[in-house]
Scaffold this motif. Structure first.
Motif, PDB file in Angstrom:
ATOM      1  N   LEU A  22     -12.867  53.587  13.540  1.00  0.00           N
ATOM      2  CA  LEU A  22     -12.425  52.196  13.390  1.00  0.00           C
ATOM      3  C   LEU A  22     -13.618  51.253  13.298  1.00  0.00           C
ATOM      4  O   LEU A  22     -13.615  50.280  12.535  1.00  0.00           O
ATOM      5  CB  LEU A  22     -11.533  51.815  14.581  1.00  0.00           C
ATOM      6  CG  LEU A  22     -10.940  50.400  14.568  1.00  0.00           C
ATOM      7  CD1 LEU A  22      -9.990  50.227  13.395  1.00  0.00           C
ATOM      8  CD2 LEU A  22     -10.231  50.101  15.876  1.00  0.00           C
ATOM      9  N   LEU A  23     -14.677  51.552  14.083  1.00  0.00           N
ATOM     10  CA  LEU A  23     -15.895  50.734  14.060  1.00  0.00           C
ATOM     11  C   LEU A  23     -16.512  50.707  12.666  1.00  0.00           C
ATOM     12  O   LEU A  23     -16.924  49.666  12.167  1.00  0.00           O
ATOM     13  CB  LEU A  23     -16.932  51.317  15.045  1.00  0.00           C
ATOM     14  CG  LEU A  23     -16.856  50.884  16.501  1.00  0.00           C
ATOM     15  CD1 LEU A  23     -17.905  51.631  17.312  1.00  0.00           C
ATOM     16  CD2 LEU A  23     -17.067  49.397  16.642  1.00  0.00           C
ATOM     17  N   GLY A  24     -16.564  51.893  12.046  1.00  0.00           N
ATOM     18  CA  GLY A  24     -17.137  52.002  10.708  1.00  0.00           C
ATOM     19  C   GLY A  24     -16.343  51.203   9.685  1.00  0.00           C
ATOM     20  O   GLY A  24     -16.924  50.510   8.841  1.00  0.00           O
ATOM     21  N   ASN A  25     -15.011  51.280   9.777  1.00  0.00           N
ATOM     22  CA  ASN A  25     -14.156  50.539   8.834  1.00  0.00           C
ATOM     23  C   ASN A  25     -14.307  49.029   8.994  1.00  0.00           C
ATOM     24  O   ASN A  25     -14.340  48.284   8.012  1.00  0.00           O
ATOM     25  CB  ASN A  25     -12.683  50.929   9.022  1.00  0.00           C
ATOM     26  CG  ASN A  25     -12.437  52.381   8.641  1.00  0.00           C
ATOM     27  OD1 ASN A  25     -13.178  52.943   7.844  1.00  0.00           O
ATOM     28  ND2 ASN A  25     -11.419  52.996   9.215  1.00  0.00           N
ATOM     29  N   LEU A  26     -14.386  48.587  10.257  1.00  0.00           N
ATOM     30  CA  LEU A  26     -14.557  47.153  10.535  1.00  0.00           C
ATOM     31  C   LEU A  26     -15.905  46.663   9.999  1.00  0.00           C
ATOM     32  O   LEU A  26     -15.993  45.604   9.371  1.00  0.00           O
ATOM     33  CB  LEU A  26     -14.458  46.906  12.048  1.00  0.00           C
ATOM     34  CG  LEU A  26     -14.610  45.455  12.510  1.00  0.00           C
ATOM     35  CD1 LEU A  26     -13.456  44.601  12.007  1.00  0.00           C
ATOM     36  CD2 LEU A  26     -14.688  45.382  14.040  1.00  0.00           C
ATOM     37  N   LEU A  27     -16.940  47.466  10.248  1.00  0.00           N
ATOM     38  CA  LEU A  27     -18.284  47.100   9.789  1.00  0.00           C
ATOM     39  C   LEU A  27     -18.357  47.079   8.263  1.00  0.00           C
ATOM     40  O   LEU A  27     -19.022  46.226   7.676  1.00  0.00           O
ATOM     41  CB  LEU A  27     -19.320  48.084  10.357  1.00  0.00           C
ATOM     42  CG  LEU A  27     -20.788  47.726  10.129  1.00  0.00           C
ATOM     43  CD1 LEU A  27     -21.142  46.431  10.842  1.00  0.00           C
ATOM     44  CD2 LEU A  27     -21.701  48.841  10.618  1.00  0.00           C
ATOM     45  N   LEU A  28     -17.649  48.000   7.623  1.00  0.00           N
ATOM     46  CA  LEU A  28     -17.618  48.048   6.155  1.00  0.00           C
ATOM     47  C   LEU A  28     -17.034  46.755   5.581  1.00  0.00           C
ATOM     48  O   LEU A  28     -17.579  46.175   4.631  1.00  0.00           O
ATOM     49  CB  LEU A  28     -16.801  49.253   5.685  1.00  0.00           C
ATOM     50  CG  LEU A  28     -16.593  49.418   4.177  1.00  0.00           C
ATOM     51  CD1 LEU A  28     -17.919  49.601   3.462  1.00  0.00           C
ATOM     52  CD2 LEU A  28     -15.675  50.590   3.872  1.00  0.00           C
ATOM     53  N   LEU A  29     -15.955  46.276   6.189  1.00  0.00           N
ATOM     54  CA  LEU A  29     -15.314  45.037   5.731  1.00  0.00           C
ATOM     55  C   LEU A  29     -16.240  43.841   5.929  1.00  0.00           C
ATOM     56  O   LEU A  29     -16.476  43.061   4.999  1.00  0.00           O
ATOM     57  CB  LEU A  29     -13.998  44.822   6.492  1.00  0.00           C
ATOM     58  CG  LEU A  29     -13.293  43.486   6.234  1.00  0.00           C
ATOM     59  CD1 LEU A  29     -12.787  43.408   4.803  1.00  0.00           C
ATOM     60  CD2 LEU A  29     -12.162  43.262   7.217  1.00  0.00           C
ATOM     61  N   LEU A  30     -16.794  43.706   7.150  1.00  0.00           N
ATOM     62  CA  LEU A  30     -17.619  42.530   7.464  1.00  0.00           C
ATOM     63  C   LEU A  30     -18.913  42.509   6.659  1.00  0.00           C
ATOM     64  O   LEU A  30     -19.339  41.462   6.168  1.00  0.00           O
ATOM     65  CB  LEU A  30     -17.935  42.497   8.973  1.00  0.00           C
ATOM     66  CG  LEU A  30     -16.744  42.199   9.885  1.00  0.00           C
ATOM     67  CD1 LEU A  30     -17.128  42.344  11.343  1.00  0.00           C
ATOM     68  CD2 LEU A  30     -16.199  40.794   9.637  1.00  0.00           C
ATOM     69  N   SER A  31     -19.534  43.690   6.500  1.00  0.00           N
ATOM     70  CA  SER A  31     -20.798  43.728   5.742  1.00  0.00           C
ATOM     71  C   SER A  31     -20.546  43.508   4.253  1.00  0.00           C
ATOM     72  O   SER A  31     -21.357  42.871   3.568  1.00  0.00           O
ATOM     73  CB  SER A  31     -21.528  45.046   5.978  1.00  0.00           C
ATOM     74  OG  SER A  31     -20.683  46.146   5.725  1.00  0.00           O
ATOM     75  N   GLY A  32     -19.406  43.995   3.738  1.00  0.00           N
ATOM     76  CA  GLY A  32     -19.043  43.732   2.339  1.00  0.00           C
ATOM     77  C   GLY A  32     -18.834  42.247   2.093  1.00  0.00           C
ATOM     78  O   GLY A  32     -19.298  41.700   1.079  1.00  0.00           O
ATOM     79  N   LEU A  33     -18.169  41.587   3.032  1.00  0.00           N
ATOM     80  CA  LEU A  33     -17.952  40.137   2.914  1.00  0.00           C
ATOM     81  C   LEU A  33     -19.267  39.369   3.032  1.00  0.00           C
ATOM     82  O   LEU A  33     -19.464  38.350   2.363  1.00  0.00           O
ATOM     83  CB  LEU A  33     -16.967  39.658   3.987  1.00  0.00           C
ATOM     84  CG  LEU A  33     -15.501  40.029   3.766  1.00  0.00           C
ATOM     85  CD1 LEU A  33     -14.664  39.694   4.983  1.00  0.00           C
ATOM     86  CD2 LEU A  33     -14.928  39.329   2.523  1.00  0.00           C
TER      87      LEU A  33
END
Length: 575
Positions: free
Chosen positions: A241-252
Motif C-alpha cells: 500500500l505504501l508503494g502505491n500511495l507513493l507512486l500516486l503522490l510522486s506522479g502528481l
C-alpha cells in the motif's frame, strides 16, 4: 593556497579514490560492514556502524566530485563575499552530513546526517540575510522538521527490536505489520526531504541560497537524501500500500512541477521545478520496485543538474544579478561557451539520445511501458516527460533567440575562467557519465522488448513537447500573451497548485499560532499556576514559618507549649 583550492583538491582526490574502490566492489560483489566502538564505560557501549557497498561508494564519489567542482566554482562566484571562508566551511559541513547519511545503516547515525543537512541548509538559505531569505529558510527548516520528527518516531519504535541497524530487519519488514509502521514513518521523512506533494513548496523557496549552494543542494545532497533512504528501504515499497500511495503522490509531483515550470519566468526557479519533476520520477520508479533504475537516474541527474545551475549562475553573474528570462536573449552569441554547456545540460535533462539523462530516462519509461501499471500513472509518466522537454525548449528559446532585452548597458562575456573550468569538468561527465554508469551498474545489458508504437512513444512525446514549448513561447513572446485570457487557471498551475499558500499561511502559520496559544494556556497558564508556581508559593510559606520557629523567640515557645498542652488535653478527654 586558499581554502577553496585545498578543499577542491582534497575532495576531488577522495572522489577519485572512492570511485576506483566502488568499481572493485561492483566487480567482486563486496560489502564491508564496520563497527567502531567509540566509547565503552562499564556495561555501556557507544558504537558507530558504517556500511560500505558499491552503492554507497559510487554515490559518495559523485557527491564529492560535484561538491569539489562547486567549491572551485565558488572561488570566483563568491569572490566579492567578505566571509568566503565561512561559506566554504558551511558547504564542507553540508557535504560531511551527506557522507554520514550515505554510509550509515543505522537510524541514529542517519539522523545525525539528516539533521545536519537540515541545519546547514537553513544556514545556507539565509546566507544573504534579507527578509525573503529568512522566510525561505524558515519554510525550508519547518517543512524538513516534519520528516525529522517522523524519523525520531521510527527510532523510538525500533526500540522494540533491540537494535537500530535497520539493515538487519529489512527482510522481515514486509511480513510484520509493526515494521510497516516504521516503513510508513521513513516514507514520510523521505517525502519531506525530497519535497514530494504536499511538502513541495520549500524547494523553489530554497532558491534564496547562493547559486553554488543551489547547484549542490539540487543535484546530489539535500533533496536526494530522501530518495537514497528509500532506496535502502526499497523492500517495503514493492507490492504494498505504501508503494502505491507513493507512486500516486510522486506522479502528481512530477506533473505539478512540469506544469509550474512552463509558467515560470525566474531562471533559477525553472531549474528548481525541473529538479522537483525529476525527484518525482525517481520516487515513482522506486515505488514500483526498480530501485537500481532510481539510483541510476539519481546519479545521472546529479551531473547535468549541477551543470545547469552553474551555467545559470554564470548567466546571472553577467546579467548584474537579474534572473528574469524575459530580459535575456542572444546569449548564444555573447556567451557561446557558457551557453553551449547550458544547452548540453538542458538536452541531457530532456533525455536527448546518448547524453547522460537519456540512458536512465529512456530505460525508466520503457520499464513503465513494460510494467503492469494503471492508465493514470502511465499518463502522468509520459505527459510529465513531454512537459520537461516543453519547459527546456521554452528556456532555450527565451535565452538564446532574439536580442538582449536587458535595460542597462552591460558586458556579457565568457571571461570567468575559474567558473568555466568547473563547468567544463561537469560537461564531460554530463556527456559520458550516463553511458559509463550504464555499463557499471547493469553488468548484463538490459534489453526491453516492446511493440514499435510503445518503443517510439518516448521519442514521440519528447518531440511533441519540444515543439509545443517552442510554439507557445513564440506566440506569447511576439503576440498577445494568451495566458491572461485564462488568468485564474494560469495562476493556479503556475503557483504550484497554491501549495506555498497552504504551507505558509495555512499549515506553518496556523501551527505556530496554535503552538503559541497552547504554551500560553497550558505551559505558562494552568499548569504553571497549579504546578510549579503553586509549589513555589507553598514552599515559600513553609520556609517562612520554619524561619520564624527558629528565631528562639520566647513568645513563640510559650504559644507552641500552650498549643501542644491543649492538643494533649483534648486527646486525653476524647480517648
Amino acid at each position: 593556497m586558499s581554502i577553496c583550492t585545498i578543499s577542491f583538491v582534497n575532495l576531488f582526490f577522495f572522489s577519485f579514490l572512492s570511485f576506483l574502490i566502488s568499481i572493485i566492489f561492483i566487480m567482486n560483489d563486496y560489502i564491508i560492514f564496520i563497527e567502531w566502538e567509540v566509547i565503552s564505560i562499564n556495561s555501556m557501549n557507544i558504537i558507530m556502524v558504517f556500511l560500505l557497498d558499491w552503492m554507497s561508494l559510487i554515490f559518495m564519489s559523485f557527491v564529492l566530485v560535484i561538491s569539489s567542482l562547486v567549491i572551485f566554482y565558488s572561488k570566483e562566484y563568491m569572490d566579492s563575499d567578505y566571509k568566503m571562508n565561512r561559506f566554504i566551511m558551511l558547504v564542507l559541513m553540508f557535504v560531511f552530513s551527506m557522507m554520514l547519511l550515505i554510509i550509515s545503516p543505522n537510524l541514529i547515525s542517519i539522523l545525525l546526517g539528516w539533521d545536519g543537512l537540515g541545519l546547514v541548509s537553513y544556514c545556507l538559505v539565509i546566507y544573504f540575510q534579507n527578509v525573503k531569505s529568512y522566510n525561505a529558510g524558515m519554510l525550508t527548516a519547518l517543512s524538513n522538521r516534519i520528516g525529522d520528527v517522523a524519523l525520531l518516531l521510527a527510532i523510538a519504535w525500533m526500540l522494540n527490536y533491540g537494535s537500530w541497524n535497520y539493515i538487519f530487519y529489512l527482510a522481515m519488514m514486509q511480513e510484520n505489520m509493526e515494521m510497516m509502521i516504521i516503513g510508513g514513518l521513513v516514507v514520510l521523512a523521505a517525502m519531506t526531504k525530497s519535497a514530494q506533494i504536499p511538502f513541495s513548496s520549500w524547494l523553489p523557496a530554497a532558491m534564496a541560497a547562493p547559486t553554488p549552494v543551489s547547484a549542490l543542494v539540487h543535484s546530489s545532497t539535500l533533496v536526494t537524501a530522501g530518495v537514497y533512504l528509500l532506496i535502502r528501504f526499497n523492500i517495503l515499497l514493492s507490492n504494498s500500500l505504501l508503494g502505491n500511495l507513493l507512486l500516486l503522490l510522486s506522479g502528481l509531483t512530477m506533473f505539478m512541477a512540469g506544469l509550474g515550470a512552463n509558467y515560470e519566468f525566474d531562471l533559477k526557479k525553472i531549474i528548481a521545478l525541473s529538479t522537483l519533476s525529476q525527484l518525482g520520477l525517481m520516487m515513482s520508479i522506486l515505488s514500483m520496485g526498480y530501485y537500481k533504475l532510481a539510483f541510476f537516474h539519481l546519479l545521472t541527474h546529479a551531473l547535468f543538474k549541477a551543470l545547469l545551475f552553474m551555467c545559470a549562475g554564470a548567466i546571472i553573474h553577467n546579467m548584474n544579478n537579474s534572473q528574469d528570462i524575459r530580459l535575456m536573449g542572444s546569449l548564444s552569441m555573447m556567451m557561446p561557451l557558457t551557453f553551449s554547456c547550458f544547452n548540453v545540460a538542458n538536452l541531457a535533462l530532456c533525455g536527448m539520445p546518448f547524453l547522460a539523462g537519456f540512458y536512465s530516462k529512456d530505460m525508466i519509461l520503457e520499464m513503465v511501458s513494460l510494467s503492469y501499471i494503471n492508465l493514470f500513472s502511465f499518463f502522468l509518466y509520459f505527459f510529465s516527460t513531454g512537459l520537461t522537454v516543453c519547459y527546456s525548449f521554452r528556456l532555450i528559446y527565451y535565452t538564446a533567440t532574439g536580442d538582449s532585452n536587458f535595460s542597462s548597458l552591460n558586458m556579457l562575456n565568457d571571461e570567468g575562467w575559474i567558473m568555466l573550468k568547473s563547468m567544463l569538468g561537469l560537461l564531460i561527465l554530463s556527456i559520458f557519465g550516463g553511458s559509463m554508469l550504464n555499463w557499471l551498474i547493469f553488468l548484463n545489458p538490459l534489453v526491453v522488448i516492446l511493440p514499435l508504437s510503445l518503443k517510439l512513444l518516448t521519442l514521440f512525446v519528447c518531440i511533441i513537447g519540444g515543439l509545443t514549448g517552442y510554439i507557445i513561447s513564440n506566440i506569447s513572446f511576439f503576440f498577445m500573451n494568451k495566458t491572461f485570457n485564462i488568468f485564474n487557471l494560469s495562476y493556479f498551475l503556475g503557483f504550484m497548485w497554491f501549495m506555498p499558500y497552504i504551507s505558509t499561511y495555512g499549515v506553518i502559520n496556523y501551527s505556530l499560532i496554535s503552538g503559541k496559544m497552547l504554551i500560553k494556556s497550558f505551559d505558562q497558564g494552568w499548569s504553571e499556576y497549579f504546578g510549579s508556581q503553586q509549589l513555589y508559593v507553598f514552599l515559600i510559606k513553609n520556609s517562612q514559618l520554619n524561619q520564624m520557629l527558629q528565631n528562639n523567640n520566647l513568645k513563640i515557645y510559650l504559644m507552641s507549649f500552650i498549643f501542644w498542652i491543649l492538643i494533649l488535653y483534648f486527646y486525653m478527654i476524647y480517648l
